[in-house]
Every structure is written in structure tokens, then in C-alpha cells.
Design a protein around this motif. Sequence first.
Motif, PDB file in Angstrom:
ATOM      1  N   HIS A 217       5.818  -1.586  11.236  1.00  0.00           N
ATOM      2  CA  HIS A 217       4.941  -2.711  11.555  1.00  0.00           C
ATOM      3  C   HIS A 217       4.017  -3.111  10.409  1.00  0.00           C
ATOM      4  O   HIS A 217       3.007  -3.778  10.644  1.00  0.00           O
ATOM      5  N   SER A 218       4.327  -2.704   9.202  1.00  0.00           N
ATOM      6  CA  SER A 218       3.545  -3.143   8.057  1.00  0.00           C
ATOM      7  C   SER A 218       4.484  -3.353   6.873  1.00  0.00           C
ATOM      8  O   SER A 218       5.675  -3.049   6.947  1.00  0.00           O
ATOM      9  N   GLN A 219       3.915  -3.848   5.798  1.00  0.00           N
ATOM     10  CA  GLN A 219       4.671  -4.022   4.555  1.00  0.00           C
ATOM     11  C   GLN A 219       4.220  -2.993   3.521  1.00  0.00           C
ATOM     12  O   GLN A 219       4.107  -3.294   2.333  1.00  0.00           O
ATOM     13  N   ALA A 220       3.973  -1.779   3.980  1.00  0.00           N
ATOM     14  CA  ALA A 220       3.566  -0.711   3.066  1.00  0.00           C
ATOM     15  C   ALA A 220       4.645  -0.493   2.004  1.00  0.00           C
ATOM     16  O   ALA A 220       5.842  -0.571   2.288  1.00  0.00           O
TER      17      ALA A 220
ATOM     18  N   GLU B 133       0.819  -1.215   0.000  1.00  0.00           N
ATOM     19  CA  GLU B 133       0.000   0.000   0.000  1.00  0.00           C
ATOM     20  C   GLU B 133       0.851   1.262   0.000  1.00  0.00           C
ATOM     21  O   GLU B 133       1.930   1.311   0.600  1.00  0.00           O
ATOM     22  N   HIS B 134       0.326   2.285  -0.657  1.00  0.00           N
ATOM     23  CA  HIS B 134       0.917   3.621  -0.610  1.00  0.00           C
ATOM     24  C   HIS B 134       0.039   4.467   0.319  1.00  0.00           C
ATOM     25  O   HIS B 134      -1.167   4.592   0.099  1.00  0.00           O
ATOM     26  N   VAL B 135       0.676   5.031   1.350  1.00  0.00           N
ATOM     27  CA  VAL B 135      -0.043   5.684   2.445  1.00  0.00           C
ATOM     28  C   VAL B 135       0.461   7.111   2.593  1.00  0.00           C
ATOM     29  O   VAL B 135       1.669   7.371   2.512  1.00  0.00           O
ATOM     30  N   ALA B 136      -0.461   8.041   2.824  1.00  0.00           N
ATOM     31  CA  ALA B 136      -0.102   9.431   3.126  1.00  0.00           C
ATOM     32  C   ALA B 136      -0.656   9.800   4.495  1.00  0.00           C
ATOM     33  O   ALA B 136      -1.800   9.461   4.816  1.00  0.00           O
TER      34      ALA B 136
ATOM     35  N   PRO C 276      -1.293  17.804  -3.481  1.00  0.00           N
ATOM     36  CA  PRO C 276      -1.551  17.833  -4.929  1.00  0.00           C
ATOM     37  C   PRO C 276      -0.277  17.977  -5.761  1.00  0.00           C
ATOM     38  O   PRO C 276      -0.176  17.406  -6.855  1.00  0.00           O
ATOM     39  N   ASP C 277       0.702  18.735  -5.230  1.00  0.00           N
ATOM     40  CA  ASP C 277       1.936  18.927  -5.980  1.00  0.00           C
ATOM     41  C   ASP C 277       2.731  17.635  -6.139  1.00  0.00           C
ATOM     42  O   ASP C 277       3.504  17.494  -7.101  1.00  0.00           O
ATOM     43  N   LEU C 278       2.564  16.691  -5.221  1.00  0.00           N
ATOM     44  CA  LEU C 278       3.280  15.420  -5.340  1.00  0.00           C
ATOM     45  C   LEU C 278       2.797  14.610  -6.541  1.00  0.00           C
ATOM     46  O   LEU C 278       3.553  13.820  -7.107  1.00  0.00           O
ATOM     47  N   GLY C 279       1.523  14.808  -6.906  1.00  0.00           N
ATOM     48  CA  GLY C 279       0.978  14.095  -8.058  1.00  0.00           C
ATOM     49  C   GLY C 279       0.911  12.594  -7.875  1.00  0.00           C
ATOM     50  O   GLY C 279       0.995  11.840  -8.848  1.00  0.00           O
ATOM     51  N   LEU C 280       0.757  12.133  -6.637  1.00  0.00           N
ATOM     52  CA  LEU C 280       0.738  10.707  -6.338  1.00  0.00           C
ATOM     53  C   LEU C 280      -0.679  10.241  -6.009  1.00  0.00           C
ATOM     54  O   LEU C 280      -1.528  11.020  -5.601  1.00  0.00           O
ATOM     55  N   CYS C 281      -0.901   8.950  -6.183  1.00  0.00           N
ATOM     56  CA  CYS C 281      -2.189   8.335  -5.858  1.00  0.00           C
ATOM     57  C   CYS C 281      -1.958   7.377  -4.693  1.00  0.00           C
ATOM     58  O   CYS C 281      -1.014   6.580  -4.708  1.00  0.00           O
ATOM     59  N   PHE C 282      -2.833   7.439  -3.699  1.00  0.00           N
ATOM     60  CA  PHE C 282      -2.630   6.671  -2.474  1.00  0.00           C
ATOM     61  C   PHE C 282      -3.760   5.666  -2.248  1.00  0.00           C
ATOM     62  O   PHE C 282      -4.915   5.911  -2.608  1.00  0.00           O
ATOM     63  N   ASP C 283      -3.388   4.558  -1.615  1.00  0.00           N
ATOM     64  CA  ASP C 283      -4.382   3.562  -1.209  1.00  0.00           C
ATOM     65  C   ASP C 283      -5.061   3.954   0.096  1.00  0.00           C
ATOM     66  O   ASP C 283      -6.180   3.516   0.370  1.00  0.00           O
ATOM     67  N   ARG C 284      -4.365   4.782   0.873  1.00  0.00           N
ATOM     68  CA  ARG C 284      -4.870   5.125   2.211  1.00  0.00           C
ATOM     69  C   ARG C 284      -4.312   6.492   2.590  1.00  0.00           C
ATOM     70  O   ARG C 284      -3.125   6.762   2.411  1.00  0.00           O
ATOM     71  N   VAL C 285      -5.181   7.351   3.129  1.00  0.00           N
ATOM     72  CA  VAL C 285      -4.763   8.678   3.584  1.00  0.00           C
ATOM     73  C   VAL C 285      -5.278   8.896   4.996  1.00  0.00           C
ATOM     74  O   VAL C 285      -6.450   8.642   5.289  1.00  0.00           O
TER      75      VAL C 285
END
Length: 252
Positions: free
Chosen positions: A117-120, A98-101, A161-170
Motif C-alpha cells: 500500500h505504499s511506493q516504498a 523511502e527505505h523502511v526497516a 548494524p551488519d546490513l550497513g544500510l541507512c533508512f528513512d523510517r524505522v
Amino acid sequence: MGDIAVVSIVPELEPLAMEIGAILLDAHPTVRVVARRDGVHSGSFRTRPLRVIAGEQRLTTVHRENGTLFHLDLSQAYFSVRLARERARIAALIQPGEHVAVLGSGVGPFPLIIGRHSQAGEVIGIEMNPAAHALALRNLAANRAIRSVRFFAGDAGRVLPDLGLCFDRVLIALPYGGETLLSPAIRSLRPGGILHFYDMQAKGCPRPTLAKIATACHQTNHQWRSLGVSICGRCGPTVHRICLDAAVEPVT
């Protein structure tokens, strides 16, 4: 926190403040500093005025939580030990890759606990307080085994928004005012992504928090469904810190 005990002293015991501090030092050998609360959390960085009443004259310490070290400066950056269980809960929810912000990442507790403690796949922390951000970088260096975390300084509403990234969890981890970040957070989620929104609400009354999510989703043309509300702290006897977990996706 670490080797600092933070206490409140009621007005009628004010003349005995230093004696109380000395007793606490004697009773707890691991405590080197006793500081009293000298006011309430305030300002955009939610810091609290503290005054040392016994022990060493400092408000810096090293705190250990869930196997992770945190350098803290209680005079400059917000940190709550009461969220330790909540941080562990979130880390346990993270799926591999997962990609997390984390918006309002402070000195880095949520990102670093998730990273350990995760495999993010990647964990991003964004923090506006320069002192807290500097401590987050120091904490990342102190926990060298954690390699999935990056920290950014600035207003999360602009940086995200400037990062331009898509996250699985915020996560919106601010104790107050996090609703201002709901729209950019929702827009950064992949379809079906998970939002964790922290808010302070009257005990047993999460409806205002639900309304904030509903308004932000309407404004961004998204729909949402609640995955549950967790109570993860309190601010006085009638106000709870809650976390609303929600799955969010665009309206089709």
C-alpha cells in the motif's frame, strides 16, 4: 484470525467450554476452529498457549488483511488482528522511494502491508523467531505482487548494524522490550528520519515511553521531537499499546 475464533472462557463457564465452542461454530459458518486462551503471552517470542475446543484440530490458518494474505500458526508466532488499522496508518505515511526497516517483523504484516500500500523503495523486516521468519518468507511468496520487501532472520540489534544500510523510517514493532533496539535503530536512521516505537504503558501515561526515547537519543548523541502518540490497542483495561512517532537527527 482467518477461520479460527480465539476466545477467553471465565472460570465459572469452564464446564461448558466445549458447548460454547460448538455454538460458535454453528453461529459463524466461516469459522472452522474454536480455540480458547489457555494462558498469557510469554517468552521472548510472545506466544500464547491455546487449546482447540471445537472444530478441526489445528492452529494454522490463512488470514486476509488490507488485501494481503498471511499464513499463520497461532501456536508458534505472535500476530495481532487489532493492529490492522495501525498497519494501514503507517503504510499511508510512507513517501515514495523511502527505505523502511521493521524490527520484530514477525510473520511479516508491517513490511507486507507497507509493500502493498505504499511506493516504498525497499522494506526490510528482521525477526528473531525462526518459525515467524519462515512464515514471513511464505507470506512474501504468497503475495507475489509485492516486490519491495526482504526478510532477515536474527537479533535485530545485531543484524541491523551488519546490513550497513541507512533508512528513512524505522519501526520497532515488538509488544514488549523494544527499548533494547532503540540505539541501533536511531543509528540506522538518516538525519531527520522517522522512528515509530511501540510500547505498552499505563492508560493515559506515555511519559515512560518518552523517557526511553530521550535516554536512547542521549546515549547516541541524537536529538528528537515528537510527532505524536497513537493508541493502537490495549492489554487489559489499564494498559494501552501506544506508538510514539518521532523525528530523529544527530546533534550538531
